[in-house]
Enzyme design. Structure first.
Site, PDB file in Angstrom:
ATOM      1  N   CYS A  26      20.555 -14.761 -12.646  1.00  0.00           N
ATOM      2  CA  CYS A  26      20.388 -15.700 -13.757  1.00  0.00           C
ATOM      3  C   CYS A  26      20.693 -17.117 -13.290  1.00  0.00           C
ATOM      4  CB  CYS A  26      21.298 -15.327 -14.933  1.00  0.00           C
ATOM      5  SG  CYS A  26      23.048 -15.404 -14.505  1.00  0.00           S
TER       6      CYS A  26
ATOM      7  N   CYS B  36      24.011 -17.971 -11.582  1.00  0.00           N
ATOM      8  CA  CYS B  36      24.089 -17.654 -10.148  1.00  0.00           C
ATOM      9  C   CYS B  36      23.638 -18.855  -9.316  1.00  0.00           C
ATOM     10  CB  CYS B  36      23.195 -16.460  -9.807  1.00  0.00           C
ATOM     11  SG  CYS B  36      23.592 -14.940 -10.685  1.00  0.00           S
TER      12      CYS B  36
ATOM     13  N   CYS C 260      12.015 -12.439  36.191  1.00  0.00           N
ATOM     14  CA  CYS C 260      12.556 -11.172  36.685  1.00  0.00           C
ATOM     15  C   CYS C 260      13.545 -10.607  35.681  1.00  0.00           C
ATOM     16  CB  CYS C 260      13.224 -11.353  38.041  1.00  0.00           C
ATOM     17  SG  CYS C 260      14.662 -12.435  37.994  1.00  0.00           S
TER      18      CYS C 260
ATOM     19  N   CYS D 227      16.524 -12.652  34.425  1.00  0.00           N
ATOM     20  CA  CYS D 227      16.203 -13.642  33.385  1.00  0.00           C
ATOM     21  C   CYS D 227      16.366 -13.022  32.005  1.00  0.00           C
ATOM     22  CB  CYS D 227      14.766 -14.133  33.537  1.00  0.00           C
ATOM     23  SG  CYS D 227      14.390 -14.910  35.109  1.00  0.00           S
TER      24      CYS D 227
ATOM     25  N   ASP E 158       7.113  19.975   6.787  1.00  0.00           N
ATOM     26  CA  ASP E 158       6.986  20.260   5.367  1.00  0.00           C
ATOM     27  C   ASP E 158       5.627  20.927   5.155  1.00  0.00           C
ATOM     28  OD1 ASP E 158       7.461  19.939   2.482  1.00  0.00           O
ATOM     29  OD2 ASP E 158       5.816  18.491   2.641  1.00  0.00           O
TER      30      ASP E 158
ATOM     31  N   ASP F 168       5.548  14.104   4.316  1.00  0.00           N
ATOM     32  CA  ASP F 168       4.750  13.045   3.691  1.00  0.00           C
ATOM     33  C   ASP F 168       5.216  12.667   2.301  1.00  0.00           C
ATOM     34  OD1 ASP F 168       3.932  15.330   2.250  1.00  0.00           O
ATOM     35  OD2 ASP F 168       1.977  14.413   1.846  1.00  0.00           O
TER      36      ASP F 168
ATOM     37  N   ASP G  40      10.775  14.100   1.240  1.00  0.00           N
ATOM     38  CA  ASP G  40      10.931  14.297   2.684  1.00  0.00           C
ATOM     39  C   ASP G  40      11.712  13.166   3.346  1.00  0.00           C
ATOM     40  OD1 ASP G  40       9.436  16.663   2.687  1.00  0.00           O
ATOM     41  OD2 ASP G  40       7.545  15.560   2.857  1.00  0.00           O
TER      42      ASP G  40
END
Length: 854
Positions: free
Chosen positions: A24, A27, A91, A94, A511, A710, A714
């Site tokens: 609100c 805040c 390398c 680095c 599943d 899926d 799950d």
């Protein structure tokens, strides 16, 4: 969330912070007051709608102080993911230095740097300015990735420029070095060459010429090594450039003294090593050029994905169809696509019918039917029909853009195996310099005459041969090629660690609904009694079931609709509790229900006894239909197994894995499916909250576990598994909880993903073995340990060649993954024999990714 302040990085430019937890206007006031109370803050403006705070300053302010003020007020500044392009790394050492610099920035909770992609991936809430300053203080340059095709085009152009510049540098260095090599080495290798030089220009003028040409090489094409190497030494953070710079300058300086002030050297030590310095620079530049070309090939998967993005789109505006740049398309625009064209952005079909090749998204070669209401994905290829669709996601919000980001993040991630490499390479260069100094001193004190010459040559050889390039490239190049190969197959690694963990899986738990099966009830069996006609029975049964909301009823109606049957009008519909349903059509009674309903009606179902027994063995519950008081048919509705499931299970077994099925279905149905598919273990009648406990139990029994699912229920099991694999056509929550996403929705992506994990990690181990074995074997040789035994010394020139070859070998080995063949080839693009299009569609996955972007 706020990390302790580890340096004094400050902000003086205006800053925007994202704020979470506001509800609100009060805040807003509290956060503004908290920020204004921070010394040095001139003003703070908080927007509740955008959840952003704009802050200006009168004096430099530490970023962490702003975050602390927000958190002390009871709100939070969320961690964000930032990608930064790092330029100048050469390398593995680095990488460690850049990571240390970034992790020291206030607000950074985690920084991961990848040598092969030249990117840093950061978590936290540090400002872009602070990140860039930290990288620059470490001796490199950086810029924040802003995403989009323009950024990708700029990156590609930058790498092309670097490659072209390296090519020019190699050619220039080679042209200048060749005479030096011929003048010096020719005197040793070719009979009469020494006499020819002495008769013509003389040895001293030969040295003068070598000096001039070598100076041009070192401070022309080779200047890059000194610009980076010596400042790194000054920061007490030596890298590969430092090794090359110290080694070549040592040989060059010694040769200069021998040329212009020979009296300063002991008798018998007056020699020149111009050819060593020049050839070393030329060979290392050649190695860099070949690395740049090979690194470009490792990112070809990303380039191909970017290349799938259309550049223009035909959009209907103001009653006309106009062609505009892809970046100008807005959500809600109606876009037209002609046959053979790429779909420019994501959307939903409003007009027309066609088939679209979505293999670039799913890895599946069969075209997908599209009609009004179907989702289309930007980058896919329209086949023969013309379509119009409403744009739902554009720019960075498209599925293709998100796939590119997902692959880039996986390519930029670090596997657990890299931790050991990082620890070694952080100390590797300083240790090598120490070994070179020790080599010099031992040869100077204990070596034969001319001791100074032996000491110099061997110390330079140690410096040159020990470059850690191969170590730094061993892991990230394989990850880049492996994850890119996975993307081509429709297997997206959301988290790079999964690429390593998946290879250790002992059991794959799946599943049932939506993973092994289609996830949607369908009419699977319909047998007709002798005097009835199939279409007539199905039409009457479907007409009655159309009045019911039960999923089984819906499946029967959909079957009739799919066959284009006209359904008769129904009257007197009634549900007989515990038995079935009944109605009348044209004066004919129709009853549908279980065997007990038929018995109640006085009908004998024994004619279908054999069929009923078979259905029971398959875990299906039969229904019966009576028309006009006579038994007409036996019907079964079930969730059909996906066509690709049996071969996927076989492929998993071929990989030596056990397969377990976890389902909430009754045990009889579950075991029937398990028998049919050859599944090793069945855990049935599991409530959603019980899946996590089942996963824990399977892990305790078998070891590392991958879970495939899926659905929303799950998600906890996907998170609990060592590796969670989500079917890409599944729910948002499941995909978010997973480590790997199968875009095609087919289980056959699982054995492909596991086999790819095994192949990639095997490739990484080969690379690491070569990189470490090479250094472990050749550093002592370069130091001269074989000389007392066999009189063998390693020339600095040969050391430079060997060093360059080590990196090329590692890159070449990683690129072999581009030709890697999955166990289930049909999943990645072999044309189907029939060419028959499929009617499945990726709508749920498209919409999920669009919500992610939003």
């Amino acid at each position: 969330m706020n990390a302790p302040l580890k340096d004094h990085a400050v902000s003086f430019e205006p800053v925007t912070l994202r704020i979470e937890g506001m509800s609100c206007a009060s805040c807003v006031g509290r956060i503004e007051n908290a920020l204004k109370a921070v010394p040095g803050v001139a003003d703070a403006s908080v927007n509740l709608a955008t959840e952003m705070a704009d802050i200006s300053f009168t004096a430099p302010v530490e970023h962490g102080a702003l975050v602390s003020a927000v958190e002390d007020a009871g709100y939070s500044v969320p961690a964000t993911h930032t990608e930064v392009i790092i330029e100048g790394m050469t390398c593995a050492s680095c990488v460690g230095r850049v990571e240390s610099a970034l992790n020291a920035v206030p607000g950074v909770t985690q920084a991961t740097v990848n040598l092969a992609t030249e990117r840093a991936s950061l978590q936290g809430n540090a400002t872009a300015a602070d990140l860039i300053k930290a990288v620059e203080r470490a001796g490199y340059t950086a810029r924040v990735v802003d995403g989009g095709s323009q950024q990708q085009d700029e990156d590609a152009a930058r790498k092309d420029r670097e490659q072209a510049e390296l090519q020019r540098a190699v050619l220039t260095a080679a042209v200048l070095t060749l005479p030096v090599f011929v003048l010096e080495m020719g005197s040793h290798l070719l009979p009469g060459m020494h006499d020819l030089i002495m008769r013509t220009i003389g040895m001293q003028w030969s040295w003068y010429l070598q000096f001039a040409l070598t100076t041009a090489v070192l401070f022309g094409p080779g200047i890059r090594f000194y610009k980076k190497g010596f400042p790194a030494l000054g920061r007490f953070a030596p890298d590969m450039n430092s090794l090359v710079a110290v080694g070549t300058i040592a040989a060059y300086a010694y040769s200069m003294v021998a040329t212009f002030a020979p009296s300063l050297l002991p008798a018998g030590t007056i020699n020149v090593y111009y050819e060593a310095a020049a050839v070393i620079v030329t060979l290392i530049l050649l190695g860099r050029y070949m690395e740049a070309r090979a690194k470009g090939r490792t990112s070809e998967a990303i380039k191909r994905l970017v290349g799938l993005q259309a550049r223009t789109a035909r959009v209907r505006r103001d009653g006309k169809t106009v062609e505009i740049a892809i970046g100008e398309v807005e959500p809600g625009d109606v876009v037209e696509v002609r046959p053979g064209e790429r779909v420019p952005v994501d959307g939903e079909v409003t007009e027309g019918e066609s088939y679209i090749d979505e293999s670039m998204i799913t890895g599946e070669p069969i075209p997908v039917a599209k009609a009004a209401g179907s989702a289309v994905v930007g980058g896919t290829v329209n086949q023969k029909g013309a379509l119009a669709f409403r744009a739902t996601a554009v720019g960075g919000a498209t599925v293709l853009s998100q796939i590119i980001r997902m692959v880039e993040q996986a390519q930029g991630s670090k596997l657990p195996i890299q931790a050991m490499v990082d620890k070694v390479t952080m100390w590797f260069v300083p240790v090598v310099i120490g070994v070179a100094v020790l080599t010099f001193l031992i040869w100077l004190v204990l070596g034969p005459e001319p001791a100074l010459t032996f000491a110099l040559v061997n110390a330079v050889a140690v410096l040159i041969i020990a470059c850690p390039c191969a170590m730094g490239l061993a892991t990230p190049t394989s990850i880049m090629v492996g994850t890119g190969r996975g993307a081509e197959m429709g297997v997206l690694f959301r988290k790079g660690e999964a690429l390593q963990l998946l290879k250790d899986a002992k059991v794959v738990a799946v599943d049932k609904t939506g993973t092994l099966t289609e996830g949607k009830p369908a009419l699977t069996d319909l047998e007709i009694a002798g005097e009835f006609e199939r279409n007539d029975v199905l039409a009457h049964v479907a007409a009655v079931e159309a009045k019911s909301e039960h999923p089984i009823a819906r499946a029967i109606v959909e079957a009739a609709e799919a066959e284009g049957l006209a359904l008769p009008a129904i009257s007197g519909f009634d549900s007989v509790t515990g038995f079935g349903v009944k109605a009348e059509a044209g004066g004919v009674s129709i009853e549908i229900g279980a065997d007990r309903y038929m018995e109640k009606l006085g009908l004998d179902v024994s004619a279908f006894a054999e069929t009923a027994a078979r259905l029971g063995d398959e875990g299906k519950s039969p229904l019966y239909a009576a028309i006009g008081g006579k038994l007409a048919a036996i019907i079964a509705v079930a969730d059909p197994i996906k066509e690709t499931t049996p071969e996927a299970i076989r492929a998993l077994h071929d990989l030596g894995l056990k397969v377990a099925m976890i389902t909430g279905d009754n045990r009889r149905t579950a075991e029937a499916i398990a028998r049919k598919l050859g599944i090793d273990k069945v855990v049935a009648e599991v409530l959603p909250e019980g899946k996590v406990e089942t996963v824990k139990a399977l892990k305790a029994e078998h070891g590392k576990l991958a879970f495939v699912g899926d659905g929303i229920n799950d998600a906890p099991a996907l998170a609990e598994a060592d590796v969670g694999i989500a079917i890409g056509t599944g729910t948002d929550i499941a995909i978010e909880a997973a480590d790997v996403v199968l875009m095609s929705g087919s289980l056959r992506g699982v054995p492909n993903a596991i086999a790819l994990s095994k192949g990639t990690i095997r490739n990484i181990k080969q690379n690491l073995f070569w990189a470490f074995a090479y250094n472990a074997a050749l550093i002592p040789v370069a130091a001269g340990v074989l000389y007392p035994v066999s009189g063998v010394l390693l020339s600095p020139v040969l050391a430079a060649g060997a060093m360059a070859l080590s990196s090329i070998f590692v890159l070449g080995n990683a690129l072999r993954l581009k030709r890697w063949k999955p166990p289930m080839v049909s999943a990645i693009g072999k044309a189907p024999q029939s060419g028959r299009p499929t009617t499945s569609d990726t709508s749920s996955n498209v919409r999920k990714m669009q919500r992610d972007a939003a």
